[in-house]
Scaffold this motif. Structure first.
Motif, mmCIF file in Angstrom:
data_model
loop_
_atom_site.group_PDB
_atom_site.id
_atom_site.type_symbol
_atom_site.label_atom_id
_atom_site.label_comp_id
_atom_site.label_asym_id
_atom_site.label_seq_id
_atom_site.Cartn_x
_atom_site.Cartn_y
_atom_site.Cartn_z
ATOM 1 N N LEU A 104 0.825 -1.202 0.000
ATOM 2 C CA LEU A 104 0.000 0.000 0.000
ATOM 3 C C LEU A 104 0.864 1.260 0.000
ATOM 4 N N VAL A 105 1.874 1.289 0.853
ATOM 5 C CA VAL A 105 2.730 2.477 0.956
ATOM 6 C C VAL A 105 3.549 2.666 -0.320
ATOM 7 N N ALA A 106 4.254 1.611 -0.726
ATOM 8 C CA ALA A 106 5.096 1.715 -1.923
ATOM 9 C C ALA A 106 4.252 1.898 -3.181
ATOM 10 N N GLY A 107 3.118 1.207 -3.258
ATOM 11 C CA GLY A 107 2.278 1.298 -4.439
ATOM 12 C C GLY A 107 1.668 2.679 -4.622
ATOM 13 N N LEU A 108 1.209 3.298 -3.538
ATOM 14 C CA LEU A 108 0.653 4.643 -3.660
ATOM 15 C C LEU A 108 1.718 5.638 -4.099
ATOM 16 N N ALA A 109 2.927 5.498 -3.575
ATOM 17 C CA ALA A 109 4.008 6.403 -3.971
ATOM 18 C C ALA A 109 4.329 6.269 -5.458
ATOM 19 N N ILE A 110 4.427 5.031 -5.936
ATOM 20 C CA ILE A 110 4.778 4.803 -7.339
ATOM 21 C C ILE A 110 3.622 5.167 -8.262
ATOM 22 N N LEU A 157 15.128 -14.041 -5.022
ATOM 23 C CA LEU A 157 14.145 -13.334 -4.199
ATOM 24 C C LEU A 157 13.071 -14.250 -3.643
ATOM 25 N N GLU A 158 13.210 -15.554 -3.836
ATOM 26 C CA GLU A 158 12.203 -16.491 -3.349
ATOM 27 C C GLU A 158 12.141 -16.474 -1.829
ATOM 28 N N ASN A 159 10.921 -16.596 -1.291
ATOM 29 C CA ASN A 159 10.677 -16.616 0.158
ATOM 30 C C ASN A 159 11.143 -15.323 0.834
ATOM 31 N N THR A 160 10.849 -14.194 0.224
ATOM 32 C CA THR A 160 11.156 -12.893 0.814
ATOM 33 C C THR A 160 9.921 -11.998 0.715
ATOM 34 N N TYR A 161 9.840 -11.031 1.628
ATOM 35 C CA TYR A 161 8.742 -10.065 1.561
ATOM 36 C C TYR A 161 8.841 -9.221 0.290
ATOM 37 N N LEU A 162 10.064 -8.959 -0.166
ATOM 38 C CA LEU A 162 10.244 -8.163 -1.371
ATOM 39 C C LEU A 162 9.588 -8.833 -2.570
ATOM 40 N N ALA A 163 9.730 -10.150 -2.664
ATOM 41 C CA ALA A 163 9.120 -10.880 -3.779
ATOM 42 C C ALA A 163 7.592 -10.833 -3.708
ATOM 43 N N LEU A 164 7.046 -10.852 -2.505
ATOM 44 C CA LEU A 164 5.595 -10.792 -2.348
ATOM 45 C C LEU A 164 5.041 -9.399 -2.636
ATOM 46 N N VAL A 165 5.853 -8.368 -2.395
ATOM 47 C CA VAL A 165 5.376 -6.993 -2.511
ATOM 48 C C VAL A 165 5.514 -6.451 -3.931
ATOM 49 N N LEU A 166 6.623 -6.733 -4.589
ATOM 50 C CA LEU A 166 6.951 -6.071 -5.858
ATOM 51 C C LEU A 166 5.866 -6.169 -6.932
ATOM 52 N N PRO A 167 5.252 -7.348 -7.184
ATOM 53 C CA PRO A 167 4.251 -7.390 -8.255
ATOM 54 C C PRO A 167 3.012 -6.546 -7.996
ATOM 55 N N GLY A 168 2.781 -6.144 -6.755
ATOM 56 C CA GLY A 168 1.564 -5.396 -6.441
ATOM 57 C C GLY A 168 1.726 -3.896 -6.409
ATOM 58 N N VAL A 169 2.970 -3.389 -6.480
ATOM 59 C CA VAL A 169 3.158 -1.944 -6.308
ATOM 60 C C VAL A 169 2.829 -1.164 -7.578
ATOM 61 N N GLY A 170 2.954 -1.791 -8.742
ATOM 62 C CA GLY A 170 2.641 -1.107 -9.985
ATOM 63 C C GLY A 170 1.300 -1.558 -10.519
ATOM 64 N N ASN A 171 0.240 -0.940 -10.079
ATOM 65 C CA ASN A 171 -1.115 -1.336 -10.463
ATOM 66 C C ASN A 171 -1.639 -0.384 -11.535
ATOM 67 N N GLN A 227 -3.776 -7.104 -3.068
ATOM 68 C CA GLN A 227 -2.722 -7.811 -2.335
ATOM 69 C C GLN A 227 -3.282 -8.690 -1.226
ATOM 70 N N TRP A 228 -4.333 -8.262 -0.575
ATOM 71 C CA TRP A 228 -4.875 -9.014 0.560
ATOM 72 C C TRP A 228 -5.431 -10.363 0.116
ATOM 73 N N GLN A 229 -6.019 -10.419 -1.066
ATOM 74 C CA GLN A 229 -6.636 -11.656 -1.531
ATOM 75 C C GLN A 229 -5.717 -12.469 -2.441
ATOM 76 N N LEU A 232 -2.315 -17.103 -5.785
ATOM 77 C CA LEU A 232 -1.435 -17.850 -6.674
ATOM 78 C C LEU A 232 0.018 -17.405 -6.543
ATOM 79 N N TRP A 233 0.256 -16.094 -6.549
ATOM 80 C CA TRP A 233 1.637 -15.607 -6.493
ATOM 81 C C TRP A 233 2.321 -15.973 -5.177
ATOM 82 N N PRO A 234 1.717 -15.750 -4.012
ATOM 83 C CA PRO A 234 2.373 -16.208 -2.771
ATOM 84 C C PRO A 234 2.588 -17.713 -2.731
ATOM 85 N N LEU A 235 1.675 -18.478 -3.319
ATOM 86 C CA LEU A 235 1.828 -19.924 -3.341
ATOM 87 C C LEU A 235 3.054 -20.330 -4.160
#
Length: 297
Positions: A104-110, A157-171, A227-229, A232-235
């Motif tokens: 949410l924070v990074a995505g709104l900024a970008i 980047l597997e098993n990191t918060y960065l990997a979970l966050v990056l695909p959602g920041v550019g919506n 991101q909340w729902q 597939l990507w986190p799996l």
């Protein structure tokens, strides 16, 4: 004898006919139809919530035939929630919260800076870049998840918060929403600020952002729900149990030993409660942002 002629005031035309009043029967019918539709939407949510509070043996026992006990529990049982947190669902819920807040924070900024550039700044290829962004949010994420996973694994980047966050920041949809709102801000404000010596970053930070609160809330809700729902990507990118998010943790209650429907319903209620409360609180701003942005672009 002289006579005085009285001048009649000029009239613009015949008086406008009164607005037709809606018949009471039609109004009652509209209310009843809306109520029926609302009940049809609420019933599945109500049944899921009730199933989370009843013993697991009664989950499907009251479906056929349908009766009052289908929508009301015969007895309350919190064992479903106890089994949920015995399986470390709390950690998965915390992971979902961390990932969603960071997105949410990074995505709104970008998204806000990108939308400002596409709406206000003049540069070659601006229309092409915006068209590519619009097309990007029309492509299902599932279609690019596998090749994207390979790229992230190659980057370690597997098993990191960065990997979970990056695909959602550019919506792309959030950029589209914010761009439409920014285009509605009078450009004279930006020109006046530029004359006073304010740079483009200052124009964005001091003029456009304070005026764009509804649009920022609307874009934030889009990023939050996306991101909340996410499942597939986190799996794919975070198979480590310590990095499991809530939707994946709920799915894990269906395994080779059987399906724990009670825990699944309990987890579903908890994960659905957070966005439900947030959407109910911010729905006015979201509606305002969509209505202000949908006619522009």
């Amino acid at each position: 004898m002289s006579t005085q002629t009285r001048q009649r005031p000029a009239t613009a035309g015949p008086p406008a006919p009164p607005a037709p009043r809606r018949k009471p029967s039609r109004r009652i019918g509209t209310v009843l139809l809306g109520s029926v539709i609302a009940v049809l939407f609420v019933l599945p949510l109500w049944w899921a919530a009730v199933s989370a509070l009843r013993p697991q043996r009664e989950t499907f026992a009251t479906i056929s035939p349908v009766s009052l006990w289908t929508l009301l529990p015969r007895s309350l049982d919190l064992g479903n929630f106890a089994r949920l947190f015995d399986a470390e669902f709390g950690r998965a819920l915390l992971n979902s919260t961390i990932v969603t807040v960071l997105t949410l924070v990074a995505g709104l900024a970008i998204c806000a800076t990108a939308a400002f550039a596409l709406a206000v700044l003049q540069f070659p290829g601006r229309g092409v870049i915006f068209a590519v962004m619009v097309v990007s949010f029309l492509i299902p994420f599932d279609a690019i998840a596998i090749p994207l996973m390979s790229i992230f694994r190659d980057a370690r980047l597997e098993n990191t918060y960065l990997a979970l966050v990056l695909p959602g920041v550019g919506n792309g949809f959030a950029v589209f929403l914010l761009r439409g709102f920014f285009q509605g801000v009078p450009y004279d404000l930006a020109e006046a600020a530029r004359v006073e010596g304010l740079g483009w970053w200052g124009v964005f930070w001091r003029i456009y952002l304070p005026l764009s609160r509804p649009a920022l809330i609307g874009a934030g809700l889009i990023l939050f729900v996306f991101q909340w729902q996410a499942y597939l990507w986190p799996l794919l990118i975070a198979p480590d149990p310590n990095m499991t998010v809530a939707p994946v943790a709920i799915a894990q209650f269906a395994g080779q030993q059987g399906v724990d429907f009670g825990a699944i319903f309990a987890g579903t209620v908890l994960t659905a409660l957070v966005p439900l409360l947030i959407l109910l609180f911010f729905q006015r701003y979201f509606t305002q942002s969509v209505s202000s942005s949908g006619v522009k672009g």
